[in-house]
Write an enzyme that holds these catalytic residues in place. Sequence first.
Site, PDB file in Angstrom:
ATOM      1  N   HIS A  29       0.824  -1.198   0.000  1.00 18.56           N
ATOM      2  CA  HIS A  29       0.000   0.000   0.000  1.00 18.56           C
ATOM      3  C   HIS A  29       0.869   1.262   0.000  1.00 18.56           C
ATOM      4  O   HIS A  29       1.569   1.530   0.982  1.00 18.56           O
ATOM      5  CB  HIS A  29      -0.896  -0.034   1.245  1.00 18.56           C
ATOM      6  CG  HIS A  29      -1.838   1.113   1.356  1.00 18.56           C
ATOM      7  ND1 HIS A  29      -1.737   2.057   2.350  1.00 18.56           N
ATOM      8  CD2 HIS A  29      -2.903   1.477   0.600  1.00 18.56           C
ATOM      9  CE1 HIS A  29      -2.703   2.938   2.223  1.00 18.56           C
ATOM     10  NE2 HIS A  29      -3.422   2.622   1.163  1.00 18.56           N
ATOM     11  N   GLU A  56       1.409  -0.713  -5.102  1.00 19.00           N
ATOM     12  CA  GLU A  56       0.339   0.235  -5.422  1.00 19.00           C
ATOM     13  C   GLU A  56       0.882   1.606  -5.806  1.00 19.00           C
ATOM     14  O   GLU A  56       1.846   2.089  -5.194  1.00 19.00           O
ATOM     15  CB  GLU A  56      -0.590   0.417  -4.211  1.00 19.00           C
ATOM     16  CG  GLU A  56      -1.819   1.238  -4.598  1.00 19.00           C
ATOM     17  CD  GLU A  56      -2.541   1.892  -3.422  1.00 19.00           C
ATOM     18  OE1 GLU A  56      -1.915   2.192  -2.404  1.00 19.00           O
ATOM     19  OE2 GLU A  56      -3.748   2.117  -3.570  1.00 19.00           O
ATOM     20  N   ASP A  58      -0.988   5.413  -6.339  1.00 15.52           N
ATOM     21  CA  ASP A  58      -2.116   6.331  -6.490  1.00 15.52           C
ATOM     22  C   ASP A  58      -1.687   7.340  -7.555  1.00 15.52           C
ATOM     23  O   ASP A  58      -0.566   7.838  -7.529  1.00 15.52           O
ATOM     24  CB  ASP A  58      -2.416   7.043  -5.174  1.00 15.52           C
ATOM     25  CG  ASP A  58      -2.946   6.096  -4.110  1.00 15.52           C
ATOM     26  OD1 ASP A  58      -3.840   5.291  -4.414  1.00 15.52           O
ATOM     27  OD2 ASP A  58      -2.462   6.164  -2.962  1.00 15.52           O
ATOM     28  N   HIS A  71      -0.834  10.258  -3.385  1.00 23.66           N
ATOM     29  CA  HIS A  71      -2.127   9.876  -2.818  1.00 23.66           C
ATOM     30  C   HIS A  71      -3.122  11.032  -2.789  1.00 23.66           C
ATOM     31  O   HIS A  71      -4.276  10.896  -3.183  1.00 23.66           O
ATOM     32  CB  HIS A  71      -1.952   9.328  -1.389  1.00 23.66           C
ATOM     33  CG  HIS A  71      -3.270   9.019  -0.736  1.00 23.66           C
ATOM     34  ND1 HIS A  71      -3.978   9.941  -0.002  1.00 23.66           N
ATOM     35  CD2 HIS A  71      -4.027   7.908  -0.747  1.00 23.66           C
ATOM     36  CE1 HIS A  71      -5.097   9.409   0.430  1.00 23.66           C
ATOM     37  NE2 HIS A  71      -5.158   8.165  -0.007  1.00 23.66           N
ATOM     38  N   GLU A 150      -4.190   3.124  -8.710  1.00 22.86           N
ATOM     39  CA  GLU A 150      -5.512   3.684  -8.373  1.00 22.86           C
ATOM     40  C   GLU A 150      -5.662   5.061  -9.015  1.00 22.86           C
ATOM     41  O   GLU A 150      -4.817   5.946  -8.817  1.00 22.86           O
ATOM     42  CB  GLU A 150      -5.691   3.821  -6.861  1.00 22.86           C
ATOM     43  CG  GLU A 150      -7.073   4.427  -6.526  1.00 22.86           C
ATOM     44  CD  GLU A 150      -7.290   4.740  -5.058  1.00 22.86           C
ATOM     45  OE1 GLU A 150      -6.502   4.282  -4.203  1.00 22.86           O
ATOM     46  OE2 GLU A 150      -8.269   5.463  -4.776  1.00 22.86           O
TER      47      GLU A 150
HETATM   48  O1  G3P Z   1      -6.584   1.656  -2.858  1.00 20.62           O
HETATM   49  C1  G3P Z   1      -6.833   0.970  -1.680  1.00 20.62           C
HETATM   50  C2  G3P Z   1      -6.570   1.931  -0.604  1.00 20.62           C
HETATM   51  O2  G3P Z   1      -5.320   2.472  -0.901  1.00 20.62           O
HETATM   52  C3  G3P Z   1      -7.601   2.992  -0.581  1.00 20.62           C
HETATM   53  O3  G3P Z   1      -7.288   3.954   0.324  1.00 20.62           O
HETATM   54  O4  G3P Z   1      -6.887   6.306   0.650  1.00 20.62           O
HETATM   55  O5  G3P Z   1      -5.015   4.719   0.853  1.00 20.62           O
HETATM   56  O6  G3P Z   1      -5.938   5.252  -1.369  1.00 20.62           O
HETATM   57  P1  G3P Z   1      -6.234   5.108   0.099  1.00 20.62           P
HETATM   58 CA    CA Z   2      -4.935   3.749  -2.903  1.00 17.22          CA
END
Ligand code: G3P
Ligand code: CA
Length: 307
Positions: A29, A56, A58, A71, A150
């Site tokens: 994450h 991941e 963002d 993010h 994401e």
């Molecule tokens: O994408 C899964 C998780 O990362 C969603 O929460 O706010 O950390 O992007 P966030």
């Molecule tokens: Ca995310």
Amino acid sequence: MVVAGATVDVPAATRFMMPPSSSPWLVAHRGASAYAPEHTIAAYTLALEQGADYVEQDLTLTRDGVLVCLHDDTLERTTDVETRFPDRAVAETGAGGSPVKRWYANDFTLAELKTLDAGSWFDARFAGERVPTFEEAIALVKGRAGIFPELKSPARLNARGVDVEQAVAAVLAKHGLIDAQVKGRPAVYLQSFEEKSVRRLATLLPAVPRALLIGAKDAARWLTADGLREAKTFATAIGPARALIEARPAVVAEAHAAGLAVVPYTFRAARDAAAPARDAVRDEMRRFIAERGVDGLFTDNPDLFPR
Ligand code: G3P
Ligand code: CA
């Protein structure tokens, strides 16, 4: 009303878009973000070293149309933008009604973003880390693990005339990632909280699996038999907040019956957590996999993922 198993029989490989024997997916994450500043090359490199199946990203876009890994929509939490560009803030009203300043990433060029320090806020030893581009992240991760991008605030970007879905599709095509696999899994798994964006990705990139993220405010809409069946028409997985699964564990079997994989977020222990707290997070991940039956999960602590 939720009715478990009230769907057609879907072959496992189609349902999960993973081999039926696939082990649970460790999604790092924001990288190994418990130990290094989120969405930096340092965090992504550590995630690979700690055995992530997916790293991941963002994503947002710069003013000159480059996808970067960040993010927040704005830069002030994770960079020194406030001191580097004090006059470039947008004045807004904060949650409590008081004035706040925001530095939107989409108001800055890539060259400007690359002058920012994205590491010192986390720890002085990461001073000089930069905001990576999506392509820099791909160059690091490709062939070693999958990526789990994401799309952040796609509707807000679309309203600014920015086609973020098309931008992502173009980068994936450029890097040969549309149909690619890594270690027996799809090399790319897309995600967004925004239904419209996931639907668009299903049209633009039908060969790339994609998760609909679900927070508390959207749980009533999606986490029912009807909602899950509808989600399956455009998504291959759901990514609920882990508390939503704890509140109603049957939703995992219901999603599987609808043909959707389940990848909850986020499992984390602070970087300085004592051993018992780290053990608790490891045990929680193990329980979600073994007892709740999730297909993968997002964690800030890839080193605690139970293998
Ligand atoms: O994408 C899964 C998780 O990362 C969603 O929460 O706010 O950390 O992007 P966030
Ligand atoms: Ca995310």
